[in-house]
Write a protein that holds these residues in place. Structure first.
Motif, mmCIF file in Angstrom:
data_model
loop_
_atom_site.group_PDB
_atom_site.id
_atom_site.type_symbol
_atom_site.label_atom_id
_atom_site.label_comp_id
_atom_site.label_asym_id
_atom_site.label_seq_id
_atom_site.Cartn_x
_atom_site.Cartn_y
_atom_site.Cartn_z
ATOM 1 N N PRO A 79 0.745 -1.356 -0.271
ATOM 2 C CA PRO A 79 -0.411 -0.302 -0.041
ATOM 3 C C PRO A 79 0.726 1.727 -0.192
ATOM 4 C CG PRO A 79 -0.303 -1.266 2.113
ATOM 5 C CD PRO A 79 0.754 -2.046 1.211
ATOM 6 N N GLU A 80 0.502 1.910 -1.242
ATOM 7 C CA GLU A 80 0.860 3.879 -0.726
ATOM 8 C C GLU A 80 1.687 3.788 0.857
ATOM 9 O OE1 GLU A 80 2.771 6.626 -2.258
ATOM 10 O OE2 GLU A 80 1.699 4.976 -3.792
ATOM 11 N N ALA A 81 0.415 3.915 1.411
ATOM 12 C CA ALA A 81 1.385 4.412 3.186
ATOM 13 C C ALA A 81 2.208 3.877 3.291
ATOM 14 C CB ALA A 81 -0.095 4.448 3.595
ATOM 15 N N GLU A 82 2.575 2.459 3.172
ATOM 16 C CA GLU A 82 3.947 1.858 3.507
ATOM 17 C C GLU A 82 5.165 1.803 3.064
ATOM 18 O OE1 GLU A 82 2.792 -1.917 4.409
ATOM 19 O OE2 GLU A 82 1.207 -1.457 6.072
ATOM 20 N N ARG A 83 5.201 2.586 1.562
ATOM 21 C CA ARG A 83 5.830 2.260 1.317
ATOM 22 C C ARG A 83 6.987 3.028 1.131
ATOM 23 N NH1 ARG A 83 3.128 3.113 -5.306
ATOM 24 N NH2 ARG A 83 2.406 1.210 -4.842
ATOM 25 N N THR A 84 7.103 4.462 2.055
ATOM 26 C CA THR A 84 7.996 5.203 3.099
ATOM 27 C C THR A 84 9.270 4.002 3.811
ATOM 28 O OG1 THR A 84 6.981 7.004 2.684
ATOM 29 C CG2 THR A 84 8.814 7.000 4.059
ATOM 30 N N LEU A 85 8.462 2.792 4.271
ATOM 31 C CA LEU A 85 8.807 2.035 5.305
ATOM 32 C C LEU A 85 9.712 1.163 4.500
ATOM 33 C CD1 LEU A 85 9.413 0.534 7.286
ATOM 34 C CD2 LEU A 85 6.802 -1.001 7.206
ATOM 35 N N TRP A 86 9.169 0.366 2.890
ATOM 36 C CA TRP A 86 9.695 -0.735 2.685
ATOM 37 C C TRP A 86 11.044 0.072 2.034
ATOM 38 C CZ3 TRP A 86 8.595 -5.033 4.855
ATOM 39 C CH2 TRP A 86 7.577 -4.368 5.784
ATOM 40 N N ARG A 87 10.895 1.082 1.287
ATOM 41 C CA ARG A 87 11.727 1.519 0.856
ATOM 42 C C ARG A 87 12.757 1.674 1.381
ATOM 43 N NH1 ARG A 87 10.243 6.966 -0.959
ATOM 44 N NH2 ARG A 87 12.100 8.129 0.838
ATOM 45 N N GLY A 88 12.782 2.150 3.202
ATOM 46 C CA GLY A 88 13.589 2.480 3.292
ATOM 47 C C GLY A 88 14.397 1.404 4.507
ATOM 48 N N LEU A 89 13.783 0.581 4.604
ATOM 49 C CA LEU A 89 13.964 -0.888 4.941
ATOM 50 C C LEU A 89 15.274 -1.205 3.826
ATOM 51 C CD1 LEU A 89 11.379 -2.382 7.170
ATOM 52 C CD2 LEU A 89 13.420 -1.364 7.914
ATOM 53 N N ALA A 90 13.991 -1.358 2.120
ATOM 54 C CA ALA A 90 15.674 -1.561 1.263
ATOM 55 C C ALA A 90 16.844 -0.806 1.422
ATOM 56 C CB ALA A 90 14.884 -0.973 -0.274
ATOM 57 N N GLN A 91 17.204 0.368 1.397
ATOM 58 C CA GLN A 91 17.976 1.315 1.528
ATOM 59 C C GLN A 91 19.194 0.823 2.927
ATOM 60 O OE1 GLN A 91 15.695 4.762 1.749
ATOM 61 N NE2 GLN A 91 16.188 5.545 -0.484
ATOM 62 N N LEU A 92 18.207 0.372 3.452
ATOM 63 C CA LEU A 92 19.274 0.080 4.725
ATOM 64 C C LEU A 92 20.099 -1.321 4.341
ATOM 65 C CD1 LEU A 92 16.999 0.239 7.927
ATOM 66 C CD2 LEU A 92 19.056 1.533 7.036
ATOM 67 N N ALA A 93 19.380 -2.365 4.070
ATOM 68 C CA ALA A 93 19.464 -3.525 3.130
ATOM 69 C C ALA A 93 21.230 -3.282 1.998
ATOM 70 C CB ALA A 93 18.460 -4.082 1.903
ATOM 71 N N VAL A 94 20.447 -2.885 1.224
ATOM 72 C CA VAL A 94 21.684 -1.645 -0.025
ATOM 73 C C VAL A 94 23.148 -0.793 0.969
ATOM 74 C CG1 VAL A 94 22.109 -0.206 -1.996
ATOM 75 C CG2 VAL A 94 20.514 -2.309 -1.614
#
Length: 169
Positions: A79-94
């Protein structure tokens, strides 16, 4: 007009350019024919619980590049409301991936950017423990690791430095 270089590029079933070269645990391309780490399938829709569990297993195995792909699927399909969360977690992993590869600047920058995105998402009213994710612990982990990476404290072992997405076991 297609040239020889274009003809030789690896393509997926839809015709998009996609390298078929094997990769190591940190996502670095290996020579064709070399044994590599199996890639994460792309475009998989998972529940948030499945996303966190699969990403944690990959992080614990020292495969943050592959964990980032799991988070990226959630970012793109959730959902759009969670995109910032998942993007941030992806950035942490990268960020962890770059730090483990020895890229000090990129690693620290992405760790801080990911921490900021996760923090921003939580501050937007989502809460500090949504989907069981320990937002405060992740932000602290990312900023501490970014500082250590920049200080030249030595190489980063991706498995040993893996964050606990849901806090201490």
């Amino acid at each position: 007009m297609r040239d020889a270089w274009t003809e030789a590029r690896d393509r997926d079933a839809e015709g998009r350019a996609r390298s078929a070269r094997p990769r190591d645990g940190l996502g670095r391309p290996l020579p064709y024919g070399a044994p590599g780490v199996e890639r994460q399938p792309e475009g998989v829709v998972r529940t948030p619980r499945e996303t966190v569990a699969e990403a944690q297993a990959l992080l614990d195995a020292g495969k943050p590049f592959h964990a980032h792909e799991v988070f990226e699927d959630a970012w793109k399909s959730g959902p759009e409301a969670e995109r910032t969360l998942w993007r941030g977690l992806a950035q942490l992993a990268v960020g962890l991936t770059h730090a483990a590869r020895g890229n000090v600047t990129g690693g620290a920058r992405l760790l801080r950017r990911g921490a900021g995105a996760v923090e921003e998402w939580a501050a937007g009213g989502a809460g500090r423990q949504a989907h069981g994710i320990d937002v405060d612990g992740l932000v602290l982990w990312a900023r501490e690791l970014a500082g250590r990476v920049e200080s030249g404290a030595g190489s980063v072992d991706a498995g040993a430095e893996a964050p606990r997405l849901r806090g201490a076991p």
